[in-house]
Design a protein around this motif. Structure first.
Motif, PDB file in Angstrom:
ATOM      1  N   LEU A 104      -5.781  -1.268  -1.302  1.00 45.42           N
ATOM      2  CA  LEU A 104      -5.670  -0.289  -0.221  1.00 45.42           C
ATOM      3  C   LEU A 104      -4.832   0.911  -0.650  1.00 45.42           C
ATOM      4  O   LEU A 104      -5.211   2.065  -0.424  1.00 45.42           O
ATOM      5  CB  LEU A 104      -5.063  -0.943   1.020  1.00 45.42           C
ATOM      6  CG  LEU A 104      -4.848  -0.035   2.234  1.00 45.42           C
ATOM      7  CD1 LEU A 104      -6.184   0.503   2.724  1.00 45.42           C
ATOM      8  CD2 LEU A 104      -4.148  -0.794   3.351  1.00 45.42           C
ATOM      9  N   GLY A 105      -3.690   0.647  -1.275  1.00 49.20           N
ATOM     10  CA  GLY A 105      -2.837   1.744  -1.725  1.00 49.20           C
ATOM     11  C   GLY A 105      -3.536   2.620  -2.743  1.00 49.20           C
ATOM     12  O   GLY A 105      -3.461   3.854  -2.681  1.00 49.20           O
ATOM     13  N   ALA A 161       0.835  -1.202   0.000  1.00 47.09           N
ATOM     14  CA  ALA A 161       0.000   0.000   0.000  1.00 47.09           C
ATOM     15  C   ALA A 161       0.872   1.256   0.000  1.00 47.09           C
ATOM     16  O   ALA A 161       0.601   2.221  -0.726  1.00 47.09           O
ATOM     17  CB  ALA A 161      -0.931  -0.007   1.203  1.00 47.09           C
TER      18      ALA A 161
END
Length: 221
Positions: free
Chosen positions: A143-144, A58
């Motif tokens: 998520l990143g 992420a």
């Protein structure tokens, strides 16, 4: 005359001895050992938690996304000539997107930001329990990407939760005619989603075990 308390043998039947009783025990122990061996084969040890892998991936996506956006904003003019690279396969063109993919939902930017926040919270909670490398890679990418675009929604103009996302990668044409103009964060989300689909097809659970192994353990129990 003393009589023994032992029962008298029945005619035609061999008396039971201590050796005969002991001979039964090894068979029982053998069955128990075989059952233990089968259980040991079916039981798959859980691997370590993968929170660190999720956080690392992420972080890489977030850094790449924000650095490339800063460079694009500083060096590309929205009204200027797009930069043509890789023989025209990729064009770098600066766009500011108030909506989702393909510039949809431009009137509810704040709602898209809240959805992104919810996605981030859910993934972080899931990541704390992950033991699967495949799941960790997929969720780390998503998520990143979600955080990368959320940073734009929060800090870029025109305001908090209403910021426009910086998109700059256009394929084959400079204006996104063949495919939506995107950025590094979008790439992370897309690759992560594809990885999640593949993981689901392969039947890999979040704890790293396959669904078939889990069924075998349930049936053996």
């Amino acid at each position: 005359m003393n009589r023994s308390n032992e029962p008298e043998p029945v005619p035609g039947e061999a008396p039971e001895t201590a050796g005969d009783a002991a001979a039964v025990t090894p068979a029982t122990n053998t069955e128990d050992a075989a059952g233990a061996d089968v259980a040991g084969v079916l039981e798959v040890p859980l691997g370590p938690k993968r929170l660190g892998l999720v956080a690392t991936l992420a972080a890489i996506i977030i850094v790449l996304d924000q650095v490339t956006k800063l460079l694009v904003v500083a060096n590309l003019d929205p009204l200027g000539e797009p930069k043509r690279i890789l023989g025209g396969i990729v064009y770098l063109s600066l766009f500011r997107n108030a909506g989702a993919a393909f510039s949809t939902a431009t009137g509810v930017t704040w709602l898209l930001a809240l959805v992104a926040i919810a996605v981030v919270v859910v993934i972080i909670r899931m990541a704390s329990k992950l033991r699967s490398t495949a799941w960790a890679i997929a969720l780390g990418l998503v998520l990143g990407g979600a955080i990368g675009n959320l940073i734009d929604r929060i800090f870029r103009s025109p305001g908090f939760l209403r910021g426009h996302v910086v998109d700059f990668i256009s394929l084959f044409e400079p204006d996104g005619r063949h495919f939506a103009v995107f950025n590094v964060a979008d790439s992370g989300i897309t690759l992560g989603a594809v990885a999640l689909v593949i993981t689901a097809i392969l039947g890999i659970d979040m704890d790293g075990r396959r669904g078939q192994s889990r069924k075998k353990e349930a049936s053996s129990g």
